[in-house]
Design a protein around this motif. Structure first.
Motif, mmCIF file in Angstrom:
data_model
loop_
_atom_site.group_PDB
_atom_site.id
_atom_site.type_symbol
_atom_site.label_atom_id
_atom_site.label_comp_id
_atom_site.label_asym_id
_atom_site.label_seq_id
_atom_site.Cartn_x
_atom_site.Cartn_y
_atom_site.Cartn_z
ATOM 1 N N ALA A 45 0.774 -1.089 -0.080
ATOM 2 C CA ALA A 45 0.010 -0.057 -0.017
ATOM 3 C C ALA A 45 0.985 1.277 -0.161
ATOM 4 O O ALA A 45 2.070 1.350 0.239
ATOM 5 C CB ALA A 45 -1.000 -0.076 1.273
ATOM 6 N N ALA A 46 0.241 2.371 -0.528
ATOM 7 C CA ALA A 46 0.913 3.386 -0.468
ATOM 8 C C ALA A 46 0.176 4.578 0.268
ATOM 9 O O ALA A 46 -1.036 4.480 0.276
ATOM 10 C CB ALA A 46 1.292 3.987 -1.917
ATOM 11 N N VAL A 47 0.654 5.644 0.733
ATOM 12 C CA VAL A 47 -0.078 6.654 1.361
ATOM 13 C C VAL A 47 0.818 7.940 0.901
ATOM 14 O O VAL A 47 1.696 8.337 1.016
ATOM 15 C CB VAL A 47 0.045 6.617 3.101
ATOM 16 N N ASN A 48 0.047 8.920 0.527
ATOM 17 C CA ASN A 48 0.541 10.066 -0.129
ATOM 18 C C ASN A 48 0.230 11.249 0.865
ATOM 19 O O ASN A 48 -1.000 11.328 1.336
ATOM 20 C CB ASN A 48 -0.470 10.447 -1.612
ATOM 21 N N VAL A 49 0.902 12.176 1.116
ATOM 22 C CA VAL A 49 0.983 13.209 2.044
ATOM 23 C C VAL A 49 0.985 14.412 1.446
ATOM 24 O O VAL A 49 2.096 14.697 0.809
ATOM 25 C CB VAL A 49 2.122 12.972 3.307
ATOM 26 N N THR A 50 0.240 15.349 1.657
ATOM 27 C CA THR A 50 0.260 16.574 0.734
ATOM 28 C C THR A 50 -0.050 18.004 1.907
ATOM 29 O O THR A 50 -0.958 17.685 2.728
ATOM 30 C CB THR A 50 -0.916 16.686 -0.153
ATOM 31 N N ALA A 51 0.736 18.847 1.816
ATOM 32 C CA ALA A 51 0.786 19.987 2.603
ATOM 33 C C ALA A 51 -0.347 21.032 2.262
ATOM 34 O O ALA A 51 -0.742 20.928 1.107
ATOM 35 C CB ALA A 51 1.884 20.790 2.554
ATOM 36 N N GLY A 52 -1.126 21.389 3.095
ATOM 37 C CA GLY A 52 -2.115 22.338 2.811
ATOM 38 C C GLY A 52 -1.714 23.825 2.269
ATOM 39 O O GLY A 52 -0.753 23.800 1.561
ATOM 40 N N LEU A 77 -5.174 0.414 10.311
ATOM 41 C CA LEU A 77 -5.285 -0.914 9.519
ATOM 42 C C LEU A 77 -6.607 -1.740 9.667
ATOM 43 O O LEU A 77 -7.096 -1.693 10.926
ATOM 44 C CB LEU A 77 -3.990 -1.693 9.777
ATOM 45 N N PRO A 78 -6.867 -2.370 8.758
ATOM 46 C CA PRO A 78 -7.918 -3.451 8.943
ATOM 47 C C PRO A 78 -7.643 -4.506 9.721
ATOM 48 O O PRO A 78 -6.468 -4.853 10.433
ATOM 49 C CB PRO A 78 -8.273 -3.759 7.439
ATOM 50 N N GLY A 79 -8.648 -5.174 10.469
ATOM 51 C CA GLY A 79 -8.419 -6.078 11.305
ATOM 52 C C GLY A 79 -7.551 -7.394 10.682
ATOM 53 O O GLY A 79 -7.920 -7.605 9.767
ATOM 54 N N GLY A 80 -6.876 -7.698 11.297
ATOM 55 C CA GLY A 80 -5.866 -8.866 10.881
ATOM 56 C C GLY A 80 -4.762 -8.496 10.179
ATOM 57 O O GLY A 80 -3.876 -9.273 9.880
ATOM 58 N N ALA A 81 -4.586 -7.299 9.662
ATOM 59 C CA ALA A 81 -3.599 -6.781 8.805
ATOM 60 C C ALA A 81 -2.496 -6.184 9.653
ATOM 61 O O ALA A 81 -2.615 -5.563 10.812
ATOM 62 C CB ALA A 81 -4.056 -5.387 7.867
ATOM 63 N N THR A 82 -1.286 -6.510 9.136
ATOM 64 C CA THR A 82 0.099 -5.899 10.057
ATOM 65 C C THR A 82 1.262 -5.585 8.943
ATOM 66 O O THR A 82 1.195 -6.205 7.761
ATOM 67 C CB THR A 82 0.772 -7.490 10.655
ATOM 68 N N ILE A 83 1.895 -4.583 9.480
ATOM 69 C CA ILE A 83 3.036 -4.060 8.555
ATOM 70 C C ILE A 83 4.489 -4.845 8.687
ATOM 71 O O ILE A 83 4.689 -5.236 9.905
ATOM 72 C CB ILE A 83 3.381 -2.818 9.058
ATOM 73 N N THR A 84 4.744 -5.611 7.561
ATOM 74 C CA THR A 84 6.120 -6.229 7.613
ATOM 75 C C THR A 84 7.146 -5.363 7.236
ATOM 76 O O THR A 84 8.410 -5.762 7.922
ATOM 77 C CB THR A 84 6.027 -7.435 6.811
ATOM 78 N N SER A 85 7.307 -4.253 6.463
ATOM 79 C CA SER A 85 8.280 -3.462 6.060
ATOM 80 C C SER A 85 7.612 -2.108 5.540
ATOM 81 O O SER A 85 6.434 -1.984 5.038
ATOM 82 C CB SER A 85 9.199 -4.017 5.171
ATOM 83 N N LEU A 86 8.271 -1.120 5.995
ATOM 84 C CA LEU A 86 7.808 0.357 5.723
ATOM 85 C C LEU A 86 8.934 1.294 5.153
ATOM 86 O O LEU A 86 10.017 1.115 5.765
ATOM 87 C CB LEU A 86 7.115 0.872 6.775
ATOM 88 N N TRP A 87 8.634 2.035 4.182
ATOM 89 C CA TRP A 87 9.703 2.669 3.741
ATOM 90 C C TRP A 87 9.196 4.182 3.510
ATOM 91 O O TRP A 87 7.985 4.603 3.338
ATOM 92 C CB TRP A 87 10.241 2.321 2.221
ATOM 93 N N ASN A 88 10.194 5.266 3.409
ATOM 94 C CA ASN A 88 9.990 6.693 3.430
ATOM 95 C C ASN A 88 9.287 7.246 4.628
ATOM 96 O O ASN A 88 8.908 8.327 4.687
ATOM 97 C CB ASN A 88 9.297 7.078 2.333
ATOM 98 N N GLY A 89 9.193 6.583 5.877
ATOM 99 C CA GLY A 89 8.651 7.018 6.889
ATOM 100 C C GLY A 89 9.149 6.066 8.111
ATOM 101 O O GLY A 89 9.896 5.358 8.065
ATOM 102 N N ASN A 113 5.274 10.889 -0.145
ATOM 103 C CA ASN A 113 4.456 9.502 0.054
ATOM 104 C C ASN A 113 5.426 8.666 0.972
ATOM 105 O O ASN A 113 6.818 8.975 1.018
ATOM 106 C CB ASN A 113 3.866 8.952 -0.980
ATOM 107 N N PHE A 114 4.999 7.725 1.341
ATOM 108 C CA PHE A 114 5.538 6.605 2.007
ATOM 109 C C PHE A 114 4.782 5.135 1.577
ATOM 110 O O PHE A 114 3.649 5.388 1.169
ATOM 111 C CB PHE A 114 5.524 6.696 3.790
ATOM 112 N N GLY A 115 5.414 3.950 1.857
ATOM 113 C CA GLY A 115 4.426 2.892 1.428
ATOM 114 C C GLY A 115 5.174 1.727 2.435
ATOM 115 O O GLY A 115 5.963 2.014 3.651
ATOM 116 N N PHE A 116 4.161 0.936 2.190
ATOM 117 C CA PHE A 116 4.676 -0.292 3.044
ATOM 118 C C PHE A 116 4.112 -1.520 2.767
ATOM 119 O O PHE A 116 3.127 -1.920 1.786
ATOM 120 C CB PHE A 116 4.062 -0.045 4.417
#
Length: 402
Positions: free
Chosen positions: A324-331, A344-356, A383-386
């Motif tokens: 998944a990716a998350v885009n962050v934008t300044a106002g 996160l949805p139930g049962g979902a876990t992060i295994t690796s994350l980048w740019n954050g 953005n960051f992703g995981f």
């Protein structure tokens, strides 16, 4: 898509014991001084504490602490002296360079051998009574490699001890390995042999897939795949590698000026230059030369016009996992940092994350910016992703400006 079969065959074919377990330095001081451009005549040694490796260092350890450069050879060859001139040149400028493989060794190496090099350097720096005790700067470590060795450098690039990754005439062979690009969080540099380099299309493909906001440099010198490693001082690749390592590992901004900005020292020379998100002090340029487009799914604005907003999208989903990716934008005003609450949805876990930087791996996870992507101009995005286990659909994000 990547050209796999021919490139993989070529990359694989490129091949061009005293005291506390250390064999005496191999060098002829007068010859080394003539060959090396650095202030410290350098040679190589081996250590029983690090079998099947070749250690390059200044003949006399200087008072300054030595940053560490771990190296994978062309062809994943276990000959630790196959890029002798190149690595000895780097060592002559006050670095400890460790190549996988023994001097004139045979066989093949693995990426694990780069990790072994880092482990050994950290341990030796802390071993009281050893000659390297307190003499190494293990907070500044670079991983690099030529051709197949570059693939080994990619494989260990997520080691948190690594400060920067350097890829020489190499590129990922398979699209399935692109996760190694998505997880990059530290600066990366590519030194490629131009369009005639068999690795050129793969390197260019990798360049286009780097995470938004990641500091990156690419230099192409039209010398083909073999580079200049065997030339005196490692040739032009040796000269530029030294400059890059001085910048990234020693904070030498004069060296860094060769890589940064439209009038950089390598710009408008025989090198063909590309840059992303580079500043001499390691901060984020404004505006950034790489701005990610906002993904369409699930916008969840927060913080008002003076804060920041975030959007979430699932990039890939398979049985049992997702990316998944998350885009962050300044106002409407610049921000100096951001924090995203990722539910996160139930049962979902992060295994690796980048740019954050994440705290937690399940439930509601707080993700904050890295040092290089926190400062955003008004309306600017990063953005960051995981990668995660479970199902990615249904997550929500909320952004707060720092």
């Amino acid at each position: 898509m990547r050209k796999r079969s021919i490139i993989s065959a070529v990359l694989a074919a490129v091949v061009a014991t005293v005291g506390a377990g250390t064999v005496a330095l191999t060098m002829t001081p007068s010859a080394a001084a003539a060959l090396n451009s650095g202030p410290y005549p350098a040679g190589y040694e081996t250590s029983t504490g690090l079998p099947n490796h070749t250690i390059y260092r200044p003949e006399s350890l200087p008072s300054e602490k030595l940053p560490v450069f771990v190296w994978g050879n062309g062809g994943c060859s276990a000959n630790g002296t196959s890029q002798l001139n190149f690595l000895r040149e780097i060592a002559s400028h006050g670095f400890l360079a460790i190549a996988s493989g023994s001097p004139n060794g045979s066989g093949s190496t693995t990426s694990q051998m780069l990790t072994q090099s880092i482990d050994w350097a950290v341990a030796e720096n802390s071993r009281q009574g050893g000659k390297y005790y307190g003499r190494l700067d293990t907070s500044k470590i670079a991983a690099g490699g030529f051709s197949c060795g570059g693939l080994e450098a990619y494989a260990v690039s997520n080691d948190p001890r690594i400060t920067t990754t350097t890829i020489f005439s190499s590129g990922l062979l398979n699209d399935a390995d692109d996760y190694q690009l998505r997880r990059l969080t530290k600066p990366i540099a590519y030194f490629i042999g131009g369009p005639s380099d068999i690795a050129y299309p793969n390197a260019v493909d990798d360049w286009g897939k780097l995470p938004a906001g990641l500091p990156a440099f690419m230099g192409n010198l039209n010398v083909g795949h073999g580079g200049t490693y065997g030339q005196p001082n490692g040739g032009e690749f040796g000269r530029v590698a030294v400059l890059y390592l001085k910048w990234r590992l020693k904070g030498d901004t004069m060296a860094g000026a060769n890589f940064v900005g439209p009038n950089c020292g390598l710009c408008n020379t025989q090198w063909q230059i590309q840059q992303k998100n580079l500043t001499l002090d390691g901060g984020t340029p404004s505006p950034s030369p790489t701005v990610s487009p906002s993904p369409s799914p699930s916008p969840t604005p927060s913080g008002g016009p003076q804060g920041c907003s975030a959007t979430y999208s699932v990039q890939d989903q398979w049985a049992g996992g997702f990316v998944a990716a998350v885009n962050v934008t300044a106002g409407g005003a610049a921000i100096n940092g951001w924090r995203v609450a990722l539910a996160l949805p139930g049962g979902a876990t992060i295994t690796s994350l980048w740019n954050g930087v994440n705290s937690g791996t399940s439930g509601t996870v707080a993700v904050t910016n890295q040092s290089y992507n926190g400062r955003l101009a008004a309306g600017q995005s990063t953005n960051f992703g995981f990668q995660g286990n479970g199902t990615g659909a249904g997550a929500t994000v909320t952004c707060t400006a720092g």
